[in-house]
Design an enzyme around this catalytic site. Sequence first.
Site, PDB file in Angstrom:
ATOM      1  N   TYR A  63     -83.935 -82.101 -20.387  1.00 21.21           N
ATOM      2  CA  TYR A  63     -83.108 -82.888 -21.299  1.00 21.21           C
ATOM      3  C   TYR A  63     -81.616 -82.644 -21.063  1.00 21.21           C
ATOM      4  O   TYR A  63     -80.776 -83.418 -21.521  1.00 21.21           O
ATOM      5  CB  TYR A  63     -83.446 -82.576 -22.763  1.00 21.21           C
ATOM      6  CG  TYR A  63     -84.810 -83.098 -23.205  1.00 21.21           C
ATOM      7  CD1 TYR A  63     -85.634 -83.791 -22.334  1.00 21.21           C
ATOM      8  CD2 TYR A  63     -85.263 -82.901 -24.502  1.00 21.21           C
ATOM      9  CE1 TYR A  63     -86.878 -84.256 -22.737  1.00 21.21           C
ATOM     10  CE2 TYR A  63     -86.506 -83.370 -24.911  1.00 21.21           C
ATOM     11  CZ  TYR A  63     -87.302 -84.038 -24.028  1.00 21.21           C
ATOM     12  OH  TYR A  63     -88.535 -84.506 -24.429  1.00 21.21           O
ATOM     13  N   ASP A 105    -101.095 -80.169 -19.349  1.00 24.02           N
ATOM     14  CA  ASP A 105    -102.124 -81.194 -19.585  1.00 24.02           C
ATOM     15  C   ASP A 105    -103.337 -80.585 -20.276  1.00 24.02           C
ATOM     16  O   ASP A 105    -103.893 -81.150 -21.228  1.00 24.02           O
ATOM     17  CB  ASP A 105    -102.511 -81.917 -18.274  1.00 24.02           C
ATOM     18  CG  ASP A 105    -102.662 -80.981 -17.085  1.00 24.02           C
ATOM     19  OD1 ASP A 105    -102.231 -79.802 -17.168  1.00 24.02           O
ATOM     20  OD2 ASP A 105    -103.219 -81.401 -16.060  1.00 24.02           O
TER      21      ASP A 105
END
Length: 358
Positions: A142, A225
């Site tokens: 970010y 995941d």
Amino acid sequence: MPLSKILVLAGDGIGPEIVAEAVKVLNALRAEGAIDVALEEGLVGGAAYDAAGDPLPEETLEAARVADAILLGAVGGPKWEPLPISKRPEKGLLGLRAGLGLFANLRPAILYPQLADASTLKPEVVSGLDIMIVRELTGGIYFGQPRGVETLPTGERRGFNTLVYTESEVERICRVAFEIAMKRSRRVCSVDKANVLECTELWREVATRTARDYPEIELSHLYVDNAAMQLVRAPKQFDVMVTTNMFGDILSDCAAMLTGSIGMLPSASLNASGQGMYEPIHGSAPDIAGRGVANPLATILSVAMMLRYSLGAPAAADRIEGAVSKVLDQGLRTADILSAGMSEVGTGEIGDAVVAAL
Ligand code: NAD
């Protein structure tokens, strides 16, 4: 406890309504001498833009710098969406995080037994759920440079962002997670994508190395995941999770929703000196603003986190959390957590009930 300065930033939408109830709770504890705090109010978000043309006026940032803790409601709303990004309410929030170096975001996902039927998952999968997600908040993809959208010689455009972490950034967020875990079940799961991303291969290595300073901590690692899958399959296997800015953003929203009640979950963002900003995880809920129906419990529970993590008053924090649980036992519910047989009450009644239950 010495006098602590709290900056109160109500913000936009339901912000002022829910913050008023949290302030009621602070004032009740102050009146009986359980805490010694001085409250100051400031402007942030759309409210600050309307008053001063800036979502984070210099005055607010300065007041935040000298405060021991900041209590924030929420920012944003459709009124300010047409503004350029630099003037949008959310910039006020990001500016506070960056300006104060709030690198550690603590997001508990707790399912109150009284609200077990609020979750979309089966009660047996989520009842008793109590996870603490520790998200790195000021680094990673970010913030990484270079970033942008460029036009290639072919005329096609290419977007790019950079995932970057230094060893010291990883170490300090892991230490926060390990310290928190020492006060809980001493289990930490570090989440990365070390099989694909070199940056998080380094993350895993540094997490493992840092854990050697905490021999009582049981550290495990999961790829992101798999972590997402495990969170919805068997979330109670987790106690403390620590992860990067982006993975934490996504996983903490997922974990929050396991509890089914966005109006119940607090958060803390801390810097290296323990100064923190405390806020509910939800937004400004413009759809219900001004109607006195918003759930103030996430904000009230944010005050409990503030007392525990920044103001060194864990007993007062326990009392607030106990009072919230009592209010739920009494069957009082705002509309967002209403179920059959419970009594629907408004924002102010819930705040009053928490004060009475203290
Ligand atoms: P939201 O969290 O404001 O609302 C989502 C839904 O949950 C809405 O239906 C709302 O009514 C409900 N809800 C939220 N908090 C509630 C509460 N305390 N009690 C009862 N119901 C509640 O998210 P959104 O609608 O996507 O965003 C609205 C605005 O908030 C946007 O401008 C967004 O940018 C902003 N936002 C701010 C923050 C923040 O200040 N930290 C976080 C998220 C979104």
